[in-house]
Scaffold this motif. Structure first.
Motif, short mmCIF file in Angstrom:
data_model
loop_
_atom_site.label_atom_id
_atom_site.label_comp_id
_atom_site.label_asym_id
_atom_site.label_seq_id
_atom_site.Cartn_x
_atom_site.Cartn_y
_atom_site.Cartn_z
N UNK A 109 3.72 6.41 -9.37
CA UNK A 109 2.85 7.31 -8.61
C UNK A 109 1.38 7.08 -8.96
N UNK A 110 1.09 6.90 -10.25
CA UNK A 110 -0.29 6.65 -10.67
C UNK A 110 -0.82 5.38 -10.02
N UNK A 111 0.02 4.36 -9.94
CA UNK A 111 -0.36 3.08 -9.33
C UNK A 111 -0.70 3.29 -7.85
N UNK A 112 0.16 4.01 -7.13
CA UNK A 112 -0.06 4.24 -5.71
C UNK A 112 -1.31 5.10 -5.47
N UNK A 113 -1.48 6.11 -6.30
CA UNK A 113 -2.64 6.99 -6.16
C UNK A 113 -3.95 6.21 -6.33
N UNK A 114 -3.95 5.25 -7.26
CA UNK A 114 -5.19 4.51 -7.53
C UNK A 114 -5.65 3.74 -6.31
N UNK A 115 -4.71 3.15 -5.57
CA UNK A 115 -5.11 2.42 -4.36
C UNK A 115 -5.76 3.36 -3.36
N UNK A 116 -5.18 4.55 -3.18
CA UNK A 116 -5.76 5.52 -2.25
C UNK A 116 -7.13 5.99 -2.72
N UNK A 117 -7.26 6.21 -4.02
CA UNK A 117 -8.53 6.64 -4.60
C UNK A 117 -9.60 5.58 -4.38
N UNK A 118 -9.25 4.32 -4.63
CA UNK A 118 -10.23 3.24 -4.48
C UNK A 118 -10.68 3.09 -3.03
N UNK A 119 -9.77 3.27 -2.09
CA UNK A 119 -10.17 3.18 -0.68
C UNK A 119 -11.17 4.28 -0.34
N UNK A 120 -10.94 5.50 -0.87
CA UNK A 120 -11.88 6.60 -0.62
C UNK A 120 -13.24 6.31 -1.25
N UNK A 121 -13.23 5.75 -2.46
CA UNK A 121 -14.49 5.37 -3.10
C UNK A 121 -15.22 4.35 -2.23
N UNK A 122 -14.47 3.41 -1.67
CA UNK A 122 -15.07 2.42 -0.78
C UNK A 122 -15.69 3.04 0.46
N UNK A 123 -15.01 4.03 1.04
CA UNK A 123 -15.53 4.70 2.23
C UNK A 123 -16.83 5.44 1.91
N UNK A 124 -16.82 6.19 0.79
CA UNK A 124 -18.05 6.89 0.38
C UNK A 124 -19.15 5.90 0.01
#
Length: 348
Positions: A130-145
């Motif tokens: 779950x931590x692994x999957x969450x990190x990808x989603x988090x990084x995409x959001x950081x990229x959008x911001x």
């Protein structure tokens, strides 16, 4: 032959091993290695086969869950003793990156209400995945911001490697460049080589080329001249630990860029997930700074480049004071001064 452009990734979990991209061998050799026991996980982290605060945390989480699966006991108390031993062992591999301990603590939290060893083993692996999957989603959001704050910027400088191979995918500081490529926005990136281990030259330059991003390599000491002569419009960097007041530890050389940005009136951004914030630390003076071996400075490509007996000081990180930071880009939005207040409201 036309090169296939793709965002490289560094971590892949399999049923009984973690497959990692060996970042010691890049860019000349693309090698993936299997981690099958806790000693191999520890070695991969401490020797920089895997690196980058988020990727270190994910790797340590898999390492702890993997080790726990191999405990040959059905006694819950004995299981917990072994778990605490291995958690402490992995936590000692890299002291500056707070994501490491954060990830290990997250695994420990899933053991609070377990009633059997089998349940504990299952919960730990699920938590790591779950931590692994969450990190990808988090990084995409950081990229959008990140794209939102760089919307009118094209020429950007970075240091070290805070990219897809330092995370699960996309990265933090490099995420806007990868997403920009996907969305048709072109950046011109200047990557500092990042002495002494050359993560910028070996990793960032390679990664951005793989993704099709326009990247130019410079030495760290060329930063001021490049900012002036090439019209650098922003600097964006990653982070290994951010204190409660916004002081940020990142790869050695980062604070130099922040000071130059102040002189040239260039915005300086830090990109990091909320897991990189350590609110137990009031300011940067309390962040532990890892010192590494003298050979990282005295030896290049297997050749001694300095007097053999010269004293060496080799801190791996420096701390950028919060007053030099324009904004901190997180998955929860962009934080601006006063950082003490915005961090508390968003992260705390």
């Amino acid at each position: 032959m036309t090169q296939t452009l793709t965002i490289p990734t560094s971590l892949e979990w399999h049923e009984d091993y973690l497959l990692i991209l060996n970042q010691q061998k890049l860019p000349n050799t693309v090698e993936y290695i299997k981690l099958t026991n806790i000693e191999e996980y520890y070695d991969a982290i401490i020797t920089l086969k895997v690196r980058g605060a988020p990727a270190i945390g994910i790797t340590a989480a898999y390492g702890l869950a993997h080790a726990a699966r191999q405990y040959e006991t059905n006694d819950l108390a004995e299981f917990m003793d072994l778990f605490q031993r291995d958690k402490k062992y992995l936590a000692g591999s890299r002291p500056t990156a707070v994501n490491l301990v954060w990830a290990l603590n997250r695994l420990e939290n899933v053991l609070e209400h377990i009633s059997s060893v089998n349940e504990a083993k299952t919960n730990l692996l699920h938590a790591a995945v779950q931590l692994h999957a969450e990190d990808e989603a988090v990084c995409r959001l950081i990229g959008e911001y990140g794209l939102s704050v760089l919307k009118d910027k094209q020429i950007v400088m970075t240091i070290c490697n805070a990219g897809s191979i330092a995370t699960s995918k996309y990265g933090t500081a490099l995420a806007p460049f990868h997403l920009g490529r996907e969305k048709g926005k072109a950046f011109q990136v200047y990557a500092c080589e990042t002495r002494p281990v050359l993560q910028g030259a070996r990793l960032t330059a390679w990664e951005l080329q793989q993704s099709g991003v326009d990247v130019t390599l410079i030495t760290d000491s060329m930063a001021a001249h490049t900012m002036k002569e090439r019209g650098v419009e922003a600097v964006i960097v990653g982070a290994d630990r951010i204190s409660a007041n916004g002081d940020t530890a990142n790869k050695i050389g980062t604070s130099m860029l922040a000071i130059l940005c102040k002189h040239f009136n260039i915005p300086f951004y830090v990109a990091a997930p909320s897991s990189t914030f350590d609110l137990s630390i009031r300011n940067g003076n309390e962040i532990p700074i890892e010192e590494r071996t003298r050979e990282e400075i005295t030896i290049v490509g297997g050749t001694l480049i300095s007097p053999e007996n010269v004293p060496v000081y080799n801190p791996a990180f420096d701390v950028t004071p919060h007053e030099l930071i324009t904004g901190i880009i997180t998955e929860k939005g962009v934080l601006y001064p006063s950082f003490e207040e915005s961090i508390q409201q968003s992260i705390g």
